[in-house]
Design an enzyme around this catalytic site. Structure first.
Site, short mmCIF file in Angstrom:
data_model
loop_
_atom_site.label_atom_id
_atom_site.label_comp_id
_atom_site.label_asym_id
_atom_site.label_seq_id
_atom_site.Cartn_x
_atom_site.Cartn_y
_atom_site.Cartn_z
N LYS A 259 0.53 -0.93 0.59
CA LYS A 259 0.03 0.75 0.12
C LYS A 259 1.02 1.08 0.33
O LYS A 259 1.64 1.42 0.17
CB LYS A 259 -0.44 0.37 1.16
N ARG A 333 -10.65 -11.68 1.82
CA ARG A 333 -11.42 -12.08 1.07
C ARG A 333 -10.28 -13.67 0.85
O ARG A 333 -11.34 -14.30 1.41
CB ARG A 333 -11.30 -12.11 -0.70
N1 BES Z 1 -8.48 -3.81 4.56
C1 BES Z 1 -8.25 -2.92 3.07
C2 BES Z 1 -9.46 -2.67 2.33
C3 BES Z 1 -10.24 -0.76 3.59
C4 BES Z 1 -9.56 0.32 2.62
C5 BES Z 1 -10.64 -0.44 4.28
C6 BES Z 1 -9.18 1.32 3.06
C7 BES Z 1 -11.13 -0.01 5.04
C8 BES Z 1 -9.61 1.62 4.43
C9 BES Z 1 -8.12 -4.54 2.15
O1 BES Z 1 -7.54 -5.49 2.03
C10 BES Z 1 -7.78 -4.12 0.66
O2 BES Z 1 -6.61 -3.73 0.95
N2 BES Z 1 -8.46 -4.24 -0.52
C11 BES Z 1 -8.00 -3.20 -1.42
C12 BES Z 1 -8.25 -4.74 -2.65
C13 BES Z 1 -8.31 -5.22 -3.90
C14 BES Z 1 -6.89 -4.60 -3.58
C15 BES Z 1 -8.91 -5.17 -4.78
C16 BES Z 1 -8.98 -2.40 -2.16
O3 BES Z 1 -10.01 -1.74 -1.64
O4 BES Z 1 -7.70 -1.65 -2.48
MN MN Z 2 -5.55 -5.26 2.05
#
Ligand code: BES
Ligand code: MN
Ligand code: ZN
Length: 481
Positions: A259, A333
């Site tokens: 990230k 997931r």
């Molecule tokens: N934990 C995150 C989602 C999230 C982001 C929750 C910001 C709360 C605040 C999740 O694991 C994630 O990283 N999701 C990605 C998925 C993508 C790679 C398909 C996302 O939402 O960017």
């Molecule tokens: Mn994630």
């Protein structure tokens, strides 16, 4: 802390009277002896008027609840008022709720939530003096014929707040202070204290059980390995079985699909689904609900290591299906696929609900005001939405149509963990659905926007305990059906 109910006012150091903004405000103010305040107090939501009476012997407060105040509004007003005033009020504090007894639970809930201390890691010379310390006592003043019910409501409100604060503390704790094992130990302790069974699967047991997807995500944190935790509570007259599954990522760096740095500290909150489940278990046991409740939380970090999963890897899962990992940041997931399949196969609950801080896409769609609800069962959708409106922990339905399923087709494995750039909450939901074993009564709640956010109660992002009230209300309604 306790709050007692009284039906007669004998003495007080502080008297707080709450009012709803209605056309009858003037009469209501008069009936309680505040006719003089008509021009200075409109009972707007959160409005407060503080004054001293009788040569400063008595501090009086008029507190506004706003128009059409719902339970969640009352809870918010009391939390906000006490959070702001907690160091300024002392002694015998009486909340005059005569005529508003129906709100007693939420008044108690909000009041106690104001004692939540997010600054546990600050070094302090001594404990802050506040209305929640020993020197003070809180009372709720109600009409005599309502006292019995109000007393029960207050008890429930306080027990709810205690559990909410317990799980907020878990979610707000930094990763440096909470490994998956630490969370598992909290659950063990809570089970003992509140009366539910807890089974913890450590990394060795997870391997024996076949929780391969959870282990795959955990491989990036060699010395802080994952845990799968199963909780079970069975009320005395339980007739229905409800299964709750929660995502418990104690820190999400994104893994190799790293990230960006900005805001990454918020990813200590990526366990919001698991704390909602832990809280619901804890509260169901405290309230002795007549339900058979099974909770499963998948706990892990998502970090970077030489052993961590890489984009393109194909991993095994508990279901036996193979998964192509396109993006290691879509880790929620993956771990849920094991937990959900295990729940469906092993426990066969009548209703299965999973909660997860799963996608940024859900936040972009709904903001922080409602969680995303995905299910193909319209009846279940309605009951969840109803519980959401009753508690103020709102839900809004997003599609889960098969139209979206093809985005997850993989050339090399049974499914891949990433769809297109669009409808990300739904494609995540479709991924989870693949592991429900065709469960006909399953719903997925994407709580990415509601589990933690900027609130009135902290300067930075903080946990909300979203889901604790919602799930409890849902279960209470469901066992009445
Ligand atoms: N934990 C995150 C989602 C999230 C982001 C929750 C910001 C709360 C605040 C999740 O694991 C994630 O990283 N999701 C990605 C998925 C993508 C790679 C398909 C996302 O939402 O960017
Ligand atoms: Mn994630
Ligand atoms: Zn995550």
């Amino acid at each position: 802390m306790t709050i007692k109910t009284i039906s007669e006012l004998k003495s007080a150091d502080v008297l707080i009277s709450a009012f709803i903004k209605t056309d009858e405000l003037e009469e209501q103010l008069s009936s309680k002896g505040f006719e003089w305040a008509v021009d200075s107090f409109a009972a707007e939501k959160g409005e407060s008027l503080v004054f001293l009476k009788e040569s400063r012997q008595l501090k009086q407060v008029l507190l506004g609840l706003g128009k059409n105040a719902k339970n969640a509004d009352v809870l918010f007003v009391f939390r906000q008022f006490f959070a702001a005033q907690k160091t300024k009020l002392k002694g015998k504090i009486v909340l005059d709720l005569r005529g508003l007894e129906g709100y007693a639970e939420f008044v108690a809930n909000g009041t106690l939530l104001a004692s939540y201390n997010i600054g546990l890691l600050k070094t302090r010379e001594k404990e802050e003096e506040s209305v929640f310390n020993k020197g003070s006592e809180l009372f709720i003043w109600v009409d005599e014929d309502k006292e019995k019910l109000a007393k029960l409501a207050v008890k429930k409100g306080l027990e709810t707040a205690e559990t909410q604060m317990n799980v907020m503390a878990l979610a707000d704790a930094p990763s440096s202070h909470k490994s998956p094992d630490f969370v598992a130990k909290y659950i063990k302790k809570s089970g003992k204290k509140n009366g539910f069974e807890v089974q913890v699967y450590d990394e060795k047991a997870c391997a024996e059980m076949g929780f391969h997807a959870l282990l795959a995500v955990g491989r990036g944190s060699v010395d802080r390995p994952p845990r799968m935790v199963v909780m079970e509570y069975k009320g005395k007259k339980a007739k229905k079985k409800v299964g709750l599954v929660g995502k418990g990522v104690t820190f999400d760096t994104g893994g190799i699909s790293l990230k960006p740095g900005s805001g990454m500290e918020d990813m200590k909150h990526d366990m919001g689904g698991s704390v909602a489940v832990i809280g619901a278990m804890e509260l169901a046991a405290k309230l002795k609900l007549d339900v058979h409740l099974v909770g499963i939380v998948a706990l892990t970090e998502n970090c970077i290591d030489g052993l961590a999963i890489k984009p393109g890897d194909v991993i095994q899962s508990y279901s036996g299906k193979t998964i192509e990992v396109i993006n290691t940041d879509a880790e929620g997931r993956l771990i849920l696929s094991d937990a959900i399949h295990y729940m469906a196969k092993e426990f066969e609950p009548e209703v299965m609900i999973d909660l997860a801080t799963l996608t940024g896409s859900c936040i972009r769609t709904l903001g922080h005001k409602a969680a995303g609800l995905m299910t193909n069962n319209d009846v279940l959708a309605l009951s969840l939405e109803k519980a959401g409106m009753e508690t103020g922990e709102k839900l809004w339905r997003l599609p889960l149509w098969d139209d979206y399923r093809a985005e997850l087709d993989s050339d090399v494995a049974d499914i891949k963990n990433l769809g297109s750039a669009y409808a990300g909450a739904t494609t995540a939901g479709k991924f989870l659905e693949f592991f429900t074993d065709g469960h006909a009564n399953w719903a997925h709640l994407d709580i990415a926007g509601t589990a933690f956010m900027k609130t009135a109660f902290a300067k930075q992002t903080s946990a909300t305990a979203y889901g604790v009230r919602l799930l409890t209300q849902f279960v209470e309604n469901y066992i009445e059906e």
